[in-house]
Write a protein that holds these residues in place. Structure first.
Motif, PDB file in Angstrom:
ATOM      1  N   HIS A   1       0.708  -1.167   0.167  1.00 33.06           N
ATOM      2  CA  HIS A   1       0.321  -0.291  -0.079  1.00 33.06           C
ATOM      3  C   HIS A   1       0.608   1.373  -0.247  1.00 33.06           C
ATOM      4  O   HIS A   1       0.429   2.335  -0.589  1.00 33.06           O
TER       5      HIS A   1
ATOM      6  N   ASP B   1       3.469   2.063  -1.512  1.00 32.92           N
ATOM      7  CA  ASP B   1       3.685   1.829  -2.956  1.00 32.92           C
ATOM      8  C   ASP B   1       2.872   2.808  -4.153  1.00 32.92           C
ATOM      9  O   ASP B   1       2.542   3.299  -4.881  1.00 32.92           O
ATOM     10  N   THR B   2       1.286   2.932  -3.449  1.00 30.85           N
ATOM     11  CA  THR B   2       0.485   2.899  -4.552  1.00 30.85           C
ATOM     12  C   THR B   2      -0.219   4.485  -3.629  1.00 30.85           C
ATOM     13  O   THR B   2      -0.166   5.077  -2.243  1.00 30.85           O
TER      14      THR B   2
ATOM     15  N   GLU C   1      -3.502   7.345  -4.408  1.00 32.78           N
ATOM     16  CA  GLU C   1      -4.430   7.892  -5.210  1.00 32.78           C
ATOM     17  C   GLU C   1      -4.960   9.616  -6.167  1.00 32.78           C
ATOM     18  O   GLU C   1      -3.794  10.152  -5.904  1.00 32.78           O
TER      19      GLU C   1
ATOM     20  N   SER D   1      -2.999  -1.758 -15.290  1.00 32.41           N
ATOM     21  CA  SER D   1      -2.245  -2.495 -15.217  1.00 32.41           C
ATOM     22  C   SER D   1      -2.672  -3.735 -16.274  1.00 32.41           C
ATOM     23  O   SER D   1      -3.560  -3.604 -16.065  1.00 32.41           O
TER      24      SER D   1
ATOM     25  N   LEU E   1      -6.281   4.311  -7.458  1.00 35.59           N
ATOM     26  CA  LEU E   1      -5.211   3.584  -7.475  1.00 35.59           C
ATOM     27  C   LEU E   1      -3.605   3.569  -8.307  1.00 35.59           C
ATOM     28  O   LEU E   1      -3.863   3.106  -9.368  1.00 35.59           O
ATOM     29  N   VAL E   2      -3.010   4.515  -7.887  1.00 35.88           N
ATOM     30  CA  VAL E   2      -1.618   4.167  -8.676  1.00 35.88           C
ATOM     31  C   VAL E   2      -0.233   4.090  -8.386  1.00 35.88           C
ATOM     32  O   VAL E   2      -0.383   3.870  -7.205  1.00 35.88           O
ATOM     33  N   ARG E   3       0.559   3.257  -8.865  1.00 36.96           N
ATOM     34  CA  ARG E   3       1.553   3.099  -8.844  1.00 36.96           C
ATOM     35  C   ARG E   3       2.562   3.605  -9.657  1.00 36.96           C
ATOM     36  O   ARG E   3       2.327   3.840 -11.001  1.00 36.96           O
ATOM     37  N   ARG E   4       3.330   4.550  -9.234  1.00 41.34           N
ATOM     38  CA  ARG E   4       4.880   5.467 -10.507  1.00 41.34           C
ATOM     39  C   ARG E   4       5.899   4.455 -10.248  1.00 41.34           C
ATOM     40  O   ARG E   4       6.062   3.335  -9.906  1.00 41.34           O
TER      41      ARG E   4
ATOM     42  N   GLY F   1       2.802   5.875 -15.137  1.00 42.00           N
ATOM     43  CA  GLY F   1       2.532   5.132 -13.763  1.00 42.00           C
ATOM     44  C   GLY F   1       1.543   4.936 -14.829  1.00 42.00           C
ATOM     45  O   GLY F   1       1.303   3.925 -15.265  1.00 42.00           O
TER      46      GLY F   1
ATOM     47  N   THR G   1      -3.373   0.230 -10.621  1.00 44.29           N
ATOM     48  CA  THR G   1      -3.651  -0.597 -10.084  1.00 44.29           C
ATOM     49  C   THR G   1      -5.555  -1.305  -9.577  1.00 44.29           C
ATOM     50  O   THR G   1      -5.603  -1.832 -10.071  1.00 44.29           O
TER      51      THR G   1
END
Length: 77
Positions: free
Chosen positions: A5, A7-8, A10, A39, A56-59, A67, A70
């Motif tokens: 969590h 890593d991600t 909003e 993803s 939800l985004v993971r850079r 990014g 997810t």
């Protein structure tokens, strides 16, 4: 390996771009604008993203302007 969590974060979808890319605006502490795609798992699950939705985004590790989306955030604007 599952992303944690930490890593991600909003973000809000500001615009839909060509080739299944989205322009996102992060939360107020950073307010970064970045470009992201879905993803592979989100595509497989059939997640549909529209303008104005919270996601939800993971850079990306090598490019801070990119990014990966997810999933959808539980709390919508």
């Amino acid at each position: 390996m599952n992303p944690t969590h930490a890593d991600t974060f909003e973000a809000t979808v500001v615009a839909e771009l060509p080739q299944q890319l989205y322009r996102l605006e992060a939360e107020p502490p950073t307010q970064a604008v970045l470009t992201a795609s879905l993803s592979a798992e989100a595509r497989r699950l059939g997640v549909h993203v529209r303008t104005g939705q919270r996601v939800l985004v993971r850079r990306a590790s090598l490019d801070p302007g990119r990014g990966v989306i997810t999933g959808l955030a539980l709390r919508q604007a």
